[in-house]
Scaffold this motif. Structure first.
Motif, short mmCIF file in Angstrom:
data_model
loop_
_atom_site.label_atom_id
_atom_site.label_comp_id
_atom_site.label_asym_id
_atom_site.label_seq_id
_atom_site.Cartn_x
_atom_site.Cartn_y
_atom_site.Cartn_z
N GLU A 19 40.37 219.89 85.39
CA GLU A 19 41.32 219.19 84.53
C GLU A 19 40.52 218.48 83.34
O GLU A 19 41.04 218.47 82.14
CB GLU A 19 42.02 218.21 85.17
CG GLU A 19 42.91 217.36 84.47
CD GLU A 19 44.30 218.53 84.40
OE1 GLU A 19 45.21 218.02 83.59
OE2 GLU A 19 44.47 219.20 85.33
N ARG A 70 44.66 213.68 72.60
CA ARG A 70 44.95 214.54 73.61
C ARG A 70 44.27 214.65 74.98
O ARG A 70 44.69 214.73 76.02
CB ARG A 70 44.62 216.24 72.78
CG ARG A 70 44.93 217.23 73.88
CD ARG A 70 46.39 217.50 74.33
NE ARG A 70 46.51 218.48 75.08
CZ ARG A 70 47.57 218.91 75.67
NH1 ARG A 70 48.50 217.94 75.70
NH2 ARG A 70 47.56 219.78 76.59
N SER A 73 45.38 211.66 76.84
CA SER A 73 46.93 211.81 77.47
C SER A 73 46.73 212.82 78.66
O SER A 73 47.40 212.47 79.70
CB SER A 73 47.74 212.40 76.38
OG SER A 73 47.52 213.53 75.85
N VAL A 74 45.85 213.98 78.38
CA VAL A 74 45.77 214.70 79.70
C VAL A 74 45.17 214.07 80.96
O VAL A 74 45.52 214.23 81.99
CB VAL A 74 44.97 216.06 79.22
CG1 VAL A 74 44.45 216.87 80.47
CG2 VAL A 74 45.87 216.73 78.26
N VAL A 76 45.03 210.70 81.63
CA VAL A 76 45.86 209.83 82.18
C VAL A 76 46.85 210.53 83.16
O VAL A 76 47.35 210.09 84.12
CB VAL A 76 46.35 208.79 80.86
CG1 VAL A 76 47.40 207.97 81.59
CG2 VAL A 76 45.38 208.08 80.55
N ARG A 77 47.54 211.60 82.57
CA ARG A 77 48.77 212.25 83.36
C ARG A 77 47.99 212.56 84.72
O ARG A 77 48.61 212.67 85.47
CB ARG A 77 49.26 213.33 82.43
CG ARG A 77 50.28 213.83 83.07
CD ARG A 77 51.14 215.03 82.09
NE ARG A 77 50.18 216.08 81.83
CZ ARG A 77 50.14 216.34 80.30
NH1 ARG A 77 50.85 215.70 79.40
NH2 ARG A 77 49.10 217.38 80.04
N PHE A 78 46.95 213.31 84.40
CA PHE A 78 46.15 213.80 85.79
C PHE A 78 45.92 212.69 86.73
O PHE A 78 46.32 213.07 87.95
CB PHE A 78 44.96 214.66 85.28
CG PHE A 78 44.19 215.06 86.75
CD1 PHE A 78 44.76 216.00 87.37
CD2 PHE A 78 42.90 214.46 86.89
CE1 PHE A 78 43.93 216.41 88.38
CE2 PHE A 78 42.26 214.83 88.13
CZ PHE A 78 42.81 215.86 88.75
N ARG A 79 45.61 211.60 86.04
CA ARG A 79 45.18 210.53 87.16
C ARG A 79 46.50 209.89 87.73
O ARG A 79 46.48 209.62 89.24
CB ARG A 79 44.44 209.42 86.38
CG ARG A 79 43.79 208.15 87.33
CD ARG A 79 43.12 207.44 86.70
NE ARG A 79 42.50 206.33 87.42
CZ ARG A 79 42.50 205.03 87.13
NH1 ARG A 79 42.62 204.73 85.94
NH2 ARG A 79 42.06 204.17 88.12
N ARG A 80 47.48 209.86 87.20
CA ARG A 80 48.85 209.39 87.88
C ARG A 80 49.25 210.51 88.80
O ARG A 80 49.86 209.96 89.85
CB ARG A 80 49.84 209.24 86.70
CG ARG A 80 49.89 208.11 85.72
CD ARG A 80 51.01 207.75 85.11
NE ARG A 80 50.77 206.99 83.97
CZ ARG A 80 50.95 206.85 82.72
NH1 ARG A 80 51.89 207.79 82.44
NH2 ARG A 80 50.55 205.95 81.78
N ALA A 81 49.10 211.66 88.38
CA ALA A 81 49.81 212.87 89.44
C ALA A 81 48.75 212.84 90.71
O ALA A 81 49.23 213.36 91.74
CB ALA A 81 49.75 213.94 88.74
#
Length: 94
Positions: A19, A70, A73-74, A76-81
Motif C-alpha cells: 500500500e 495523494r 489520502s491513499v 488514510v483510506r488504507f488505514r480505515r479499511a
C-alpha cells in the motif's frame, strides 16, 4: 499493529508495504501529470517570458502538493479499511 496492541503478522506487513508503494507510485504519477499539464506548455511552446515563468512556478507548486495529498489520502483510506470489525458483530464482508 492490530487493535489489541500485538505485533503484525507477515501478511499485514506485506499489505502495508504494498500500500505504501502504491501510494508513492500513484502520487509520483499524479504529480508528473499535473506538472506536465501546467508547466508543459511553457516548456514546449514559445510563450512570453512572464507567462512561461508563471506556468512553471504554478506547476512546481502544485505538483508537490498533489503528491502529498495523494499519499495521505491513499494511506488514510488504507488505514480505515484495515480496522478490524468490532468484537461480537458480523463483518459485512463475510
Amino acid at each position: 499493529m492490530d487493535g489489541h496492541g500485538g505485533r503484525r503478522n507477515k501478511a499485514e506487513q506485506d499489505a502495508t508495504i504494498v500500500e505504501v508503494g502504491y501510494a508513492l507510485v500513484s502520487a509520483a504519477f499524479a504529480a508528473a501529470v499535473i506538472l506536465g499539464a501546467v508547466a508543459g506548455p511553457a516548456l514546449l511552446f514559445g510563450l512570453p517570458p512572464l507567462l512561461s515563468a508563471v506556468l512553471l512556478r504554478v506547476g512546481l507548486t502544485l505538483a508537490p502538493i498533489a503528491f502529498v495529498v495523494r499519499v495521505v489520502s491513499v494511506l488514510v483510506r488504507f488505514r480505515r479499511a484495515a480496522q478490524p470489525s468490532q468484537p461480537g458483530r458480523t463483518n459485512p464482508d463475510s
